[in-house]
Enzyme design. Structure first.
Site, PDB file in Angstrom:
ATOM      1  N   ASP A   1       0.833  -1.193   0.000  1.00 36.03           N
ATOM      2  CA  ASP A   1       0.000   0.000   0.000  1.00 36.03           C
ATOM      3  C   ASP A   1       0.879   1.259   0.000  1.00 36.03           C
ATOM      4  O   ASP A   1       1.678   1.468   0.914  1.00 36.03           O
ATOM      5  CB  ASP A   1      -0.880  -0.042   1.258  1.00 36.03           C
ATOM      6  CG  ASP A   1      -1.744   1.196   1.396  1.00 36.03           C
ATOM      7  OD1 ASP A   1      -1.824   1.989   0.431  1.00 36.03           O
ATOM      8  OD2 ASP A   1      -2.334   1.377   2.469  1.00 36.03           O
TER       9      ASP A   1
ATOM     10  N   ASP B   1      -0.156   9.067  -7.126  1.00 41.98           N
ATOM     11  CA  ASP B   1      -0.950   9.007  -8.365  1.00 41.98           C
ATOM     12  C   ASP B   1      -2.006   7.898  -8.255  1.00 41.98           C
ATOM     13  O   ASP B   1      -1.928   6.886  -8.946  1.00 41.98           O
ATOM     14  CB  ASP B   1       0.023   8.739  -9.530  1.00 41.98           C
ATOM     15  CG  ASP B   1      -0.680   8.619 -10.863  1.00 41.98           C
ATOM     16  OD1 ASP B   1      -1.790   9.176 -11.011  1.00 41.98           O
ATOM     17  OD2 ASP B   1      -0.119   7.969 -11.768  1.00 41.98           O
TER      18      ASP B   1
HETATM   19  C1  LIG Z   1      -2.922   5.633 -12.152  1.00 42.37           C
HETATM   20  S1  LIG Z   1      -2.157   4.080 -11.955  1.00 42.37           S
HETATM   21  C2  LIG Z   1      -0.482   4.462 -11.775  1.00 42.37           C
HETATM   22  C3  LIG Z   1       0.187   4.974 -12.983  1.00 42.37           C
HETATM   23  C4  LIG Z   1       1.644   5.313 -12.790  1.00 42.37           C
HETATM   24  N1  LIG Z   1       1.864   6.161 -11.625  1.00 42.37           N
HETATM   25  C5  LIG Z   1       2.177   6.018 -14.015  1.00 42.37           C
HETATM   26  O1  LIG Z   1       2.144   7.256 -14.070  1.00 42.37           O
HETATM   27  O2  LIG Z   1       2.634   5.333 -14.923  1.00 42.37           O
HETATM   28  C6  LIG Z   1      -2.563   3.680 -10.300  1.00 42.37           C
HETATM   29  C7  LIG Z   1      -1.927   2.387  -9.801  1.00 42.37           C
HETATM   30  O3  LIG Z   1      -2.080   2.348  -8.391  1.00 42.37           O
HETATM   31  C8  LIG Z   1      -2.312   1.026  -7.987  1.00 42.37           C
HETATM   32  N2  LIG Z   1      -2.898   1.133  -6.625  1.00 42.37           N
HETATM   33  C9  LIG Z   1      -4.187   1.323  -6.276  1.00 42.37           C
HETATM   34  N3  LIG Z   1      -4.284   1.519  -4.931  1.00 42.37           N
HETATM   35  C10 LIG Z   1      -3.007   1.439  -4.445  1.00 42.37           C
HETATM   36  C11 LIG Z   1      -2.449   1.607  -3.153  1.00 42.37           C
HETATM   37  N4  LIG Z   1      -3.206   1.877  -2.084  1.00 42.37           N
HETATM   38  N5  LIG Z   1      -1.115   1.496  -3.026  1.00 42.37           N
HETATM   39  C12 LIG Z   1      -0.317   1.228  -4.103  1.00 42.37           C
HETATM   40  N6  LIG Z   1      -0.792   1.089  -5.353  1.00 42.37           N
HETATM   41  C13 LIG Z   1      -2.125   1.202  -5.524  1.00 42.37           C
HETATM   42  C14 LIG Z   1      -3.185   0.453  -9.075  1.00 42.37           C
HETATM   43  O4  LIG Z   1      -3.094  -0.960  -9.095  1.00 42.37           O
HETATM   44  C15 LIG Z   1      -2.573   1.105 -10.317  1.00 42.37           C
HETATM   45  O5  LIG Z   1      -1.577   0.291 -10.868  1.00 42.37           O
END
Ligand SMILES: C[S@@+](CC[C@H](N)C(=O)[O-])C[C@H]1O[C@@H](n2cnc3c(N)ncnc32)[C@H](O)[C@@H]1O
Length: 265
Positions: free
Chosen positions: A135, A156
């Site tokens: 997380d 993000d």
């Molecule tokens: C918008 S995408 C990320 C895109 C990436 N930052 C980029 O710019 O290439 C969001 C990602 O966050 C992940 N995600 C969702 N909740 C999360 C959390 N609490 N902690 C870490 N990752 C998470 C999702 O699985 C997804 O892969």
């Protein structure tokens, strides 16, 4: 959790986010001291562009004209590193950040979805980088403050859960208590203008900030992604000026109705 970033990879929102990430890294890189970068929602790392994906209204509009904009050269070079003669792939934030790390800098990328995490492990192998399954909000507690005392934190989230905004704010407040001087990039979607403004207002109250936005549609249809933005807490010196030179070009090229819309303030 069903969010798949692949469809959105290379979209106008990704372009803005990744250009802001690069410009922030560039400003921070002007001091020689090592830098810590934390990407709390890292994604898969490398995406195969989909014929029906959102890249058609993002990177694919810019790529053929890339020679026209010298200021976008660092971004285009990062994208180009993952492509041959044709544009087929799009690097996500951890790959882009890793492209700009210097000797002594360090990147930690956190991803919660096991499949995306596994893909990221394949896509990014570097001695400067650690990739964690978990997380990203927890990482704000566990990994801050960094021993480098200088850091950029990209947050993000997918904004798919109704609890996302409260988790984000709670995580951010904790992070700031632990690492006040960090540079935080917080990405947000603009569907309903009022939702975006509420988030901006709350985040902006947490410290010195810069807001940068790019809208490809007027923000009058709530069901569509009309644009996106980032609040940058503790923006480095020079960032506002650099973005002022780049974002108008992006707005002009990526608008869907011929009217460029952006905000830098
Ligand atoms: C918008 S995408 C990320 C895109 C990436 N930052 C980029 O710019 O290439 C969001 C990602 O966050 C992940 N995600 C969702 N909740 C999360 C959390 N609490 N902690 C870490 N990752 C998470 C999702 O699985 C997804 O892969």
């Amino acid at each position: 959790m069903n969010y798949q970033h692949a469809f959105h990879a290379g979209s106008a929102a990704d372009v803005l986010k990744h250009v802001v990430l690069i410009e922030t890294l560039t400003c921070l890189g002007q001091k020689p001291k090592p830098l810590f970068v934390l990407d709390t929602h890292a994604g898969e790392g490398l995406y195969r562009l989909q014929a029906d994906g959102e890249a058609a209204d993002g990177i694919m509009r810019l790529w053929p004209r890339r020679e026209e904009w010298p200021l976008l050269a660092p971004y285009m070079s990062a994208v180009g590193q993952h492509n041959g003669a044709r544009l087929r792939n799009y690097p996500g934030s951890p790959l882009i950040a890793s492209h700009f790390l210097r000797n002594g800098d360090r990147l930690v990328a956190v991803e919660q979805a096991p499949q995306a995490h596994a893909a990221l492990q394949q896509a990014l192998r570097s001695e400067h980088t650690q990739i964690f399954l978990g997380d990203g909000y927890h990482a704000l507690k566990a990994l801050l403050p960094p021993p480098e005392h200088r850091g950029l934190i990209l947050i993000d989230p997918p904004y798919e859960q109704v609890t996302e905004r409260s988790a984000l704010l709670e995580g951010l407040k904790t992070a700031l208590l632990r690492f006040r001087q960090g540079v935080y990039l917080i990405w947000y979607p603009i569907k309903d203008r009022r939702d975006a403004d509420r988030l901006i207002t709350v985040v902006s109250q947490l410290g010195e900030h810069l807001v940068v936005e790019l809208l490809t549609w007027p923000a009058d249809v709530r069901s569509r992604l009309n644009g996106s933005g980032l609040v940058i807490l503790n923006p480095p010196f020079g960032l506002k000026k650099r973005l002022g030179e780049i974002v108008p070009t992006l707005a002009q090229t990526l608008t869907q109705d011929g009217i460029p819309r952006y905000r830098i303030r």
